[in-house]
Design an enzyme around this catalytic site. Structure first.
Site, mmCIF file in Angstrom:
data_model
loop_
_atom_site.group_PDB
_atom_site.id
_atom_site.type_symbol
_atom_site.label_atom_id
_atom_site.label_comp_id
_atom_site.label_asym_id
_atom_site.label_seq_id
_atom_site.Cartn_x
_atom_site.Cartn_y
_atom_site.Cartn_z
ATOM 1 N N GLN A 1 16.046 88.057 22.985
ATOM 2 C CA GLN A 1 15.628 87.957 24.378
ATOM 3 C C GLN A 1 14.329 88.700 24.632
ATOM 4 O O GLN A 1 13.489 88.261 25.420
ATOM 5 C CB GLN A 1 16.725 88.494 25.295
ATOM 6 C CG GLN A 1 17.936 87.604 25.371
ATOM 7 C CD GLN A 1 17.577 86.167 25.737
ATOM 8 O OE1 GLN A 1 17.107 85.891 26.823
ATOM 9 N NE2 GLN A 1 17.789 85.252 24.797
ATOM 10 N N ASP B 1 21.380 78.943 24.055
ATOM 11 C CA ASP B 1 20.054 78.428 24.416
ATOM 12 C C ASP B 1 19.864 76.983 23.966
ATOM 13 O O ASP B 1 19.189 76.205 24.642
ATOM 14 C CB ASP B 1 18.959 79.291 23.780
ATOM 15 C CG ASP B 1 18.673 80.547 24.581
ATOM 16 O OD1 ASP B 1 19.149 80.645 25.726
ATOM 17 O OD2 ASP B 1 17.966 81.429 24.060
ATOM 18 N N GLU C 1 21.928 87.913 32.944
ATOM 19 C CA GLU C 1 21.796 86.487 32.661
ATOM 20 C C GLU C 1 22.682 86.113 31.465
ATOM 21 O O GLU C 1 23.449 85.149 31.522
ATOM 22 C CB GLU C 1 20.325 86.188 32.367
ATOM 23 C CG GLU C 1 20.036 84.750 31.991
ATOM 24 C CD GLU C 1 18.590 84.564 31.577
ATOM 25 O OE1 GLU C 1 18.139 83.404 31.524
ATOM 26 O OE2 GLU C 1 17.905 85.567 31.267
ATOM 27 N N HIS C 2 22.547 86.856 30.379
ATOM 28 C CA HIS C 2 23.363 86.647 29.180
ATOM 29 C C HIS C 2 24.169 87.913 28.909
ATOM 30 O O HIS C 2 23.615 89.011 28.938
ATOM 31 C CB HIS C 2 22.480 86.360 27.956
ATOM 32 C CG HIS C 2 21.496 85.263 28.153
ATOM 33 N ND1 HIS C 2 20.160 85.502 28.484
ATOM 34 C CD2 HIS C 2 21.627 83.911 28.079
ATOM 35 C CE1 HIS C 2 19.531 84.347 28.588
ATOM 36 N NE2 HIS C 2 20.390 83.365 28.354
ATOM 37 N N HIS D 1 30.358 68.519 75.150
ATOM 38 C CA HIS D 1 31.290 68.322 74.038
ATOM 39 C C HIS D 1 32.678 67.964 74.588
ATOM 40 O O HIS D 1 33.336 67.038 74.102
ATOM 41 C CB HIS D 1 31.397 69.600 73.190
ATOM 42 C CG HIS D 1 30.275 69.791 72.225
ATOM 43 N ND1 HIS D 1 28.972 69.942 72.625
ATOM 44 C CD2 HIS D 1 30.270 69.857 70.865
ATOM 45 C CE1 HIS D 1 28.206 70.109 71.560
ATOM 46 N NE2 HIS D 1 28.963 70.056 70.463
ATOM 47 N N HIS E 1 10.901 86.885 24.511
ATOM 48 C CA HIS E 1 10.473 85.952 25.550
ATOM 49 C C HIS E 1 9.244 86.465 26.292
ATOM 50 O O HIS E 1 8.317 85.708 26.592
ATOM 51 C CB HIS E 1 11.597 85.729 26.568
ATOM 52 C CG HIS E 1 12.551 84.657 26.178
ATOM 53 N ND1 HIS E 1 12.199 83.340 26.080
ATOM 54 C CD2 HIS E 1 13.876 84.707 25.861
ATOM 55 C CE1 HIS E 1 13.245 82.618 25.724
ATOM 56 N NE2 HIS E 1 14.280 83.427 25.585
#
Length: 431
Positions: free
Chosen positions: A258, A360, A326-327, A419, A261
């Protein structure tokens, strides 16, 4: 990576504060630039999109919309091993997402009332796919496959051209295999604007999905409401929970997967074993020497990475839920026992051989995941992301008569007499 005693509140909270600041407000200069681009494309359409392409890329691509024969040729000329690998991944992703399909329902009642819900796919979806050096055909799979399963009628892809003005062939291969309908060579905020507003050549879409740089993300954020979007994605992140049974080489490799990235990516090890923490750090130092993105990995891990030492599995679980990554990897003995307590994570990877890159590319669950702690309230991209629901109601006169007094009472209590009138007028013939 910095080592933090998770029981020391000051150290722990200082690190969490750093993570929060990492995903702060969008840069004001970027926002102003994107606002101008959106305004110009809305007024100028395709000409404006092409002018921005010329301005930012230095030249116009060979064609604006990629001809179908070019897409077919990319698939024909492709390396068969790559095509086979993509097909296997597509099958796994399709199999997983087929199980997410939501059915509508109809509920007929004894008094003649009929209630129900319809679920159907969006009409048209825009898919943004980065090009150039950051070309990810896996993102095509993760976005297009669930869209097709949801019943989306048309997928329009936009992707930047390469420096020579041609499309990335791997992106075309993925698009052909996943059934993308049309592809335009345009990137950046101008492509997002074209999808949101529609131009003479690029159709207006109902939703825009797919990753991009800060200009793309800002454009999606500003256009939300005019068009739906998947999410505002922040830098990538992984949290690895590990005990003394974990393989330190595996943990180190997954943390770095990771970190490569982006220098803003965050890789966190939460462990109950001080010995393992030392072993993982040694493995990082050893393995990183062989990796192409060594500088990015080291900067990411030194800035936003950490090893959090805790006293128990329960404390590790609480920290994971606090970060809401996230992971989330669980490299602990009997990892399935912890699954029920892990409430805040985009995707959870259980055991020594469920490495995050499996998710992934290949396993089946979607890799478009909530980041920056938003897993507390957001979900991964899936079939439901590409559907809309509407309810329907049928009442007989007798059924409405039975409900009339309650409805009129509530409406009058709210001061909405029209109404109430809409109900009572239906029974004037009974006075």
């Amino acid at each position: 990576m910095k080592q933090i005693n998770a029981s020391v509140a000051e150290e722990r909270e200082a690190f969490f504060q750093l993570l929060d600041e990492r995903t702060g407000e969008t840069n004001q200069r970027v926002t102003e630039t994107v606002q101008e681009i959106l305004k110009t494309v809305k007024a100028g359409g395709d000409d404006a999109v092409k002018n921005y392409t010329l301005k930012f890329d230095g030249s116009l691509p060979e064609y604006y919309e990629v001809p179908r024969e070019v897409i077919n040729d990319a698939l024909t000329d492709a390396d068969q091993a790559f095509v086979d690998a993509m097909l296997n991944a597509i099958e796994n992703v399709r199999d997983f997402h087929q199980r997410q399909v939501e059915q509508g329902f109809i509920h007929p009642m004894a008094n003649g009332v009929i209630l129900g819900q319809r679920v159907r796919g969006l009409e048209r979806v825009g898919l943004y796919v980065p090009g150039g050096t950051a070309a990810y055909p896996s993102s095509v799979i993760m976005n297009a496959v669930p869209a097709k399963i949801a019943g989306v009628k048309e997928i329009i892809m936009v992707t930047p051209p390469r420096k020579d003005g041609t499309p990335n062939p791997d992106i075309l291969i993925a698009a052909a295999l996943c059934g993308v309908d049309r592809i335009f060579l345009s990137g950046g905020a101008q492509a997002i604007a074209a999808l949101a507003y529609g131009t003479k050549e690029i159709p207006k879409v109902d939703k825009i999905v797919g990753p991009g740089n800060i200009y793309v993300a800002t454009a999606k954020k500003l256009l939300y409401g005019i068009v739906d979007i998947d999410m505002i994605a922040g830098p990538s992140e992984v949290l690895v929970m590990a005990d003394e049974t974990a393989n330190p080489a595996f943990a180190a490799a997954d943390l770095m997967s990771q970190a490569e990235h982006d220098v803003m990516a965050s890789s966190i090890l939460v462990t109950t074993s001080e010995k393992l923490a030392e072993q993982v750090q040694a493995e990082i130092n050893r393995q990183v020497q062989t990796l192409e993105r060594k500088e990015i990995i080291e900067k990411s891990m030194n800035t936003y990475g950490a090893i959090l030492l805790c006293n128990s599995r329960e404390e590790a679980t609480a920290l994971a839920n606090r970060v809401a990554p996230e992971h989330l990897e669980v490299l602990m003995e009997n990892p399935m026992e912890l699954l029920g307590a892990l409430d805040n994570a985009g995707s959870v990877f259980l055991g020594q051989y469920a490495s995050e890159p499996l998710g992934d590319y290949y396993a089946g669950p979607n890799h478009v995941l909530p980041t920056s702690g938003t897993a507390r309230f957001f979900s991964p991209l899936g079939v439901a992301s590409f559907t809309k629901r509407s309810s329907y109601t049928y009442y007989t006169k007798d059924a409405l008569r039975a409900a009339k007094d309650d409805i009129v009472l509530i409406a009058n209590r709210e001061g909405l007499t029209a109404h109430a009138n809409a109900i009572t007028v239906r029974f004037e013939d009974e006075k």
